[in-house]
Scaffold this motif. Sequence first.
Motif, PDB file in Angstrom:
ATOM      1  N   SER A   1      92.917  15.152  55.351  1.00  0.00           N
ATOM      2  CA  SER A   1      92.747  16.011  56.514  1.00  0.00           C
ATOM      3  C   SER A   1      91.366  15.735  57.125  1.00  0.00           C
TER       4      SER A   1
ATOM      5  N   SER B   1      91.009  23.009  57.539  1.00  0.00           N
ATOM      6  CA  SER B   1      91.622  21.818  58.126  1.00  0.00           C
ATOM      7  C   SER B   1      91.779  21.973  59.638  1.00  0.00           C
TER       8      SER B   1
ATOM      9  N   ASN C   1      88.604  17.039  58.107  1.00  0.00           N
ATOM     10  CA  ASN C   1      87.588  18.091  58.047  1.00  0.00           C
ATOM     11  C   ASN C   1      86.575  17.704  56.988  1.00  0.00           C
TER      12      ASN C   1
ATOM     13  N   HIS D   1      88.603  25.888  48.634  1.00  0.00           N
ATOM     14  CA  HIS D   1      88.995  24.862  49.587  1.00  0.00           C
ATOM     15  C   HIS D   1      89.243  25.564  50.924  1.00  0.00           C
TER      16      HIS D   1
ATOM     17  N   ARG E   1      83.447  13.643  50.968  1.00  0.00           N
ATOM     18  CA  ARG E   1      84.479  13.946  49.967  1.00  0.00           C
ATOM     19  C   ARG E   1      84.166  13.195  48.676  1.00  0.00           C
TER      20      ARG E   1
ATOM     21  N   LYS F   1      83.580  12.487  55.479  1.00  0.00           N
ATOM     22  CA  LYS F   1      84.055  13.807  55.034  1.00  0.00           C
ATOM     23  C   LYS F   1      83.150  14.455  53.987  1.00  0.00           C
TER      24      LYS F   1
HETATM   25 MG    MG Z   1      92.203  18.431  52.951  1.00  0.00          MG
END
Ligand code: MG
Length: 328
Positions: free
Chosen positions: A129, A137, A131, A220, A44, A42
Amino acid sequence: MIETAKNLLLQGQPVAIPTETVYGLAAPIDNEQAIKKIFSLKKRPFFDPLIVHVSNMEQAKACVKHWPALADVLAKKFWPGPLTLVLDKNEKISDLITSGLSRVGLRQPQHPLALELIKQVGVPLAAPSANKFGKTSPTTADHVRQEFKAEDVFVLDGGPCQVGIESTVLLIKNTNQISILRQGFITASDIEAALKSQAQVFEWIQTTSKNEAPGHLQHHYMPAVPLLFCHKQVEPSQLQDWFRQNQSQIPSSVEGVQLIRPHSFDNAKELVLADDSALAARQLYSEMRRLAESKADFLYFIKKPQHLHESWAAILDRLTKAASLHYR
Ligand code: MG
Ligand code: TXA
């Protein structure tokens, strides 16, 4: 399909799973390597914790230090469903999942395939999620396939998501204090009504600290082309000029999330959603993706008086964060 998903998960490979809200990128909570892969796939940052998905309430209770009466009432009322409860975690939940925080987000999703998969794997699944970090998302299996390479992520196809926006995230602390960390389909009024109907004593509190609300980022859910949020009615022609003059205000990135600038201003497309908020939530991410792919240079959304109703709060929250610029 479930068999393939289960085998991959047991081998430590993250799998995309359908839920009623959005698709998640899942891994068993007891496999650190697989959880690390979620973050890297991700892109992330490790400061943003993952929600743990359970197939029943007992599994949730086994992940926390205490199961407060408020959690019991809310889980009985809204699970399986789009409500995540943030509670004090126990040693079963690794720091990787909670970003080193003392609490864990838990939810029982309402999708038969997700519930069956968690049951078969035998342990809860941590899943953000599905994405790339900061982006829109996914609400269909195809959205996930556009996001990740087929060899990296197998998608358990459960059809389009029925709710369409992420779960409401509710913090419960000190027995009876509650705070919404992320708005969702289940509103503050729904939560209040459920607690009052069971004569529960509770108090709404504000949370601003990063320790309690680590996911509070300004930007976001962003589509592939810039989104302009209009807080009042405006003519499209006027908007193009305004955007041209004001686009320099868009910073290249905020809090590590990159913002997109338009290449041109010729082709603006309005993001139009149904008047019914439940329908609008279901359309939101699909429409954002569809329009972004349709050669639009930028998208705009016009806020209308009916959007002031509480049922629109979560949708407006997503649009506000997805927007690169605001016209007031
Ligand atoms: Mg998310
Ligand atoms: O509907 C959903 O919630 C979807 C589906 C897949 O379940 N999941 C989802 O996950 O939206 P994600 O990672 O994209 O967003 C999770 C949000 C983040 O804002 C995160 O900061 C917050 O929940 N969260 C998770 N664990 C938390 C914790 N321990 N304390 C505070 N906030 C937490």
